[in-house]
Design an enzyme around this catalytic site. Structure first.
Site, PDB file in Angstrom:
ATOM      1  N   MET A 126      -0.485  -0.728   1.566  1.00 57.77           N
ATOM      2  CA  MET A 126      -1.387  -1.611   2.309  1.00 57.77           C
ATOM      3  C   MET A 126      -2.156  -2.515   1.348  1.00 57.77           C
ATOM      4  O   MET A 126      -3.187  -3.086   1.711  1.00 57.77           O
ATOM      5  CB  MET A 126      -2.352  -0.793   3.162  1.00 57.77           C
ATOM      6  N   HIS A 165      -0.599   3.364  -6.884  1.00 58.46           N
ATOM      7  CA  HIS A 165       0.505   2.518  -6.429  1.00 58.46           C
ATOM      8  C   HIS A 165       1.405   2.145  -7.608  1.00 58.46           C
ATOM      9  O   HIS A 165       2.635   2.130  -7.483  1.00 58.46           O
ATOM     10  CB  HIS A 165      -0.023   1.227  -5.790  1.00 58.46           C
ATOM     11  N   GLN A 189      -2.029   1.566  12.697  1.00 58.39           N
ATOM     12  CA  GLN A 189      -2.375   2.893  12.187  1.00 58.39           C
ATOM     13  C   GLN A 189      -3.877   3.095  12.047  1.00 58.39           C
ATOM     14  O   GLN A 189      -4.325   4.147  11.601  1.00 58.39           O
ATOM     15  CB  GLN A 189      -1.638   3.181  10.872  1.00 58.39           C
ATOM     16  N   ALA A 221      -4.455  -3.661  -2.051  1.00 60.96           N
ATOM     17  CA  ALA A 221      -5.578  -3.136  -2.849  1.00 60.96           C
ATOM     18  C   ALA A 221      -5.005  -2.147  -3.854  1.00 60.96           C
ATOM     19  O   ALA A 221      -5.462  -1.009  -3.975  1.00 60.96           O
ATOM     20  CB  ALA A 221      -6.657  -2.505  -1.969  1.00 60.96           C
ATOM     21  N   LEU A 222      -3.994  -2.613  -4.564  1.00 62.61           N
ATOM     22  CA  LEU A 222      -3.194  -1.726  -5.414  1.00 62.61           C
ATOM     23  C   LEU A 222      -4.004  -1.201  -6.597  1.00 62.61           C
ATOM     24  O   LEU A 222      -4.822  -1.904  -7.185  1.00 62.61           O
ATOM     25  CB  LEU A 222      -1.953  -2.466  -5.918  1.00 62.61           C
ATOM     26  N   HIS A 223      -3.752   0.068  -6.912  1.00 61.15           N
ATOM     27  CA  HIS A 223      -4.402   0.730  -8.052  1.00 61.15           C
ATOM     28  C   HIS A 223      -3.349   1.503  -8.829  1.00 61.15           C
ATOM     29  O   HIS A 223      -2.143   1.398  -8.535  1.00 61.15           O
ATOM     30  CB  HIS A 223      -5.545   1.628  -7.552  1.00 61.15           C
ATOM     31  N   SER A 235      -7.602   3.352  -2.350  1.00 59.95           N
ATOM     32  CA  SER A 235      -8.138   1.994  -2.125  1.00 59.95           C
ATOM     33  C   SER A 235      -9.526   2.069  -1.505  1.00 59.95           C
ATOM     34  O   SER A 235     -10.316   1.140  -1.613  1.00 59.95           O
ATOM     35  CB  SER A 235      -7.209   1.202  -1.208  1.00 59.95           C
ATOM     36  N   LEU A 289      -7.174   8.724  -6.825  1.00 63.96           N
ATOM     37  CA  LEU A 289      -7.324   7.282  -6.623  1.00 63.96           C
ATOM     38  C   LEU A 289      -7.048   6.942  -5.168  1.00 63.96           C
ATOM     39  O   LEU A 289      -6.137   7.496  -4.551  1.00 63.96           O
ATOM     40  CB  LEU A 289      -6.350   6.512  -7.516  1.00 63.96           C
TER      41      LEU A 289
HETATM   42  P1  AMP Z   1      -1.716   2.958   0.885  1.00 67.42           P
HETATM   43  O1  AMP Z   1      -1.726   1.603   0.271  1.00 67.42           O
HETATM   44  O2  AMP Z   1      -3.015   3.665   0.837  1.00 67.42           O
HETATM   45  O3  AMP Z   1      -1.062   2.977   2.245  1.00 67.42           O
HETATM   46  O4  AMP Z   1      -0.767   3.825  -0.030  1.00 67.42           O
HETATM   47  C1  AMP Z   1       0.536   3.398  -0.324  1.00 67.42           C
HETATM   48  C2  AMP Z   1       1.265   4.519  -1.025  1.00 67.42           C
HETATM   49  O5  AMP Z   1       0.588   4.831  -2.248  1.00 67.42           O
HETATM   50  C3  AMP Z   1       1.308   5.813  -0.206  1.00 67.42           C
HETATM   51  O6  AMP Z   1       2.593   6.386  -0.334  1.00 67.42           O
HETATM   52  C4  AMP Z   1       0.254   6.651  -0.873  1.00 67.42           C
HETATM   53  O7  AMP Z   1       0.495   8.041  -0.748  1.00 67.42           O
HETATM   54  C5  AMP Z   1       0.380   6.214  -2.305  1.00 67.42           C
HETATM   55  N1  AMP Z   1      -0.845   6.532  -3.047  1.00 67.42           N
HETATM   56  C6  AMP Z   1      -2.124   6.216  -2.689  1.00 67.42           C
HETATM   57  N2  AMP Z   1      -3.001   6.742  -3.566  1.00 67.42           N
HETATM   58  C7  AMP Z   1      -2.261   7.417  -4.479  1.00 67.42           C
HETATM   59  C8  AMP Z   1      -2.586   8.197  -5.633  1.00 67.42           C
HETATM   60  N3  AMP Z   1      -3.847   8.391  -6.025  1.00 67.42           N
HETATM   61  N4  AMP Z   1      -1.568   8.742  -6.343  1.00 67.42           N
HETATM   62  C9  AMP Z   1      -0.279   8.548  -5.943  1.00 67.42           C
HETATM   63  N5  AMP Z   1       0.094   7.828  -4.876  1.00 67.42           N
HETATM   64  C10 AMP Z   1      -0.886   7.273  -4.148  1.00 67.42           C
END
Ligand code: AMP
Length: 281
Positions: free
Chosen positions: A31, A38, A62, A33-35, A187, A185
């Site tokens: 989604m 991601h 969602q 706001a990559l860290h 977002s 971590l």
């Molecule tokens: P999101 O952008 O929050 O929907 O997350 C996208 C993907 O990144 C999902 O598969 C999350 O499980 C994964 N993700 C989010 N935070 C972390 C993290 N701290 N470590 C590993 N994967 C992550």
């Protein structure tokens, strides 16, 4: 690194890359706001497949009506720079109308699993997740899709969906990336005030405690859950959503932890909902 906006472009890209010499395609759904969490998924994908698409889409279906859809962080330019630096081949960033065309009436409901853990306190959440991920897997025709263990219940829902719909994509799960002090971590961590940031450490502390108790031979679910709850009891600023020990396939509670059992917590730190977990060894 190209930015694709339509399903047709993503599908064409995937087919063209695959054509040349049997290359494999991976997708990393996000989604934005990559860290660094991601980034680790994109790196894992790069090591696994020939070409990687990173999708960036804040999926409205969602989010519940009182959740943070409108204020969810959107940092598209920085996201593209990160995706490029980690070796993504394309970013797929569709509009809401592109993924949900006018009159859209088709949703993916993974029954049972969708009402467990996060699905219990966020009704409709996993229906939205399963629906958008199905769209992404079908559009990208990816061989592998990469998800974080951070969202462990989501992984269980998506594995079930891929098996049930007989999708050709294999799900790859990557470890949780943490801050040096243990906070997973997310977002949403940017919502935390300095004080809340300290309180938020309770989640990873509880997870670590359960991990070490289990490693030293404690298998009773009630004991492990109580031990975790004790950590939260000491921090009144946090409200527990759930503390659960479940089978990672069915997401149903277990009485005795075995290797592969999922210990998962969710809690509100102020208005911010955070999650963390461990797969017991
Ligand atoms: P999101 O952008 O929050 O929907 O997350 C996208 C993907 O990144 C999902 O598969 C999350 O499980 C994964 N993700 C989010 N935070 C972390 C993290 N701290 N470590 C590993 N994967 C992550």
């Amino acid at each position: 690194m190209e930015i694709l906006r339509t399903v047709a472009e993503l599908r064409q890209w995937s087919r063209e890359e695959r054509k040349d010499g049997g290359n494999t395609i991976g997708i990393v759904p996000t989604m934005g706001a990559l860290h660094a969490g991601h980034a680790s998924l994109i790196r894992a994908a790069r090591a696994y497949v020939g070409f990687v698409a990173v999708s960036i889409f804040v999926n409205p279906t969602q989010f519940g009506p009182n959740e943070d859809y409108a204020r969810y962080p959107r940092t598209f330019d920085a996201d593209c720079a990160l995706a490029k630096a980690e070796g993504a081949s394309v970013v797929f960033a569709p509009s809401v109308e592109e993924l949900y065309p006018a009159g859209a009436a088709t949703f993916v409901d993974v029954e049972g699993l969708s009402n467990r853990l996060d699905g219990l306190s966020r009704p409709g959440h996993f229906r939205g997740v399963a629906t958008v991920v199905a769209k992404l897997l079908i559009a990208s025709e990816a061989d592998h899709a990469f998800f974080g263990q951070k969202d462990a219940a989501q992984v269980a829902v998506l594995r079930r969906m891929v098996a049930d719909l007989r999708l050709a994509t294999e799900i790859v799960v990557c470890p949780i990336v943490r801050e040096p002090d243990g906070l997973a971590l997310s977002s949403r961590n940017i919502y935390l005030s300095p004080a809340e940031r300290q309180h938020a450490l309770t989640l990873s502390r509880a997870v670590r405690q359960v991990q070490s108790l289990a490693a030293s031979g404690e298998r009773r679910s009630s004991f492990l859950i109580d031990a975790a709850r004790d950590f939260f009891a000491a921090v009144p600023e946090i409200r527990i959503d759930y503390v659960e020990l479940v089978d990672w396939i069915t997401l149903t509670s277990v009485e005795t932890a075995v290797p592969g059992t999922l210990f998962a917590v969710a809690a509100y730190v102020g208005p911010t909902r955070l999650i963390d977990n461990i797969i017991l060894e």
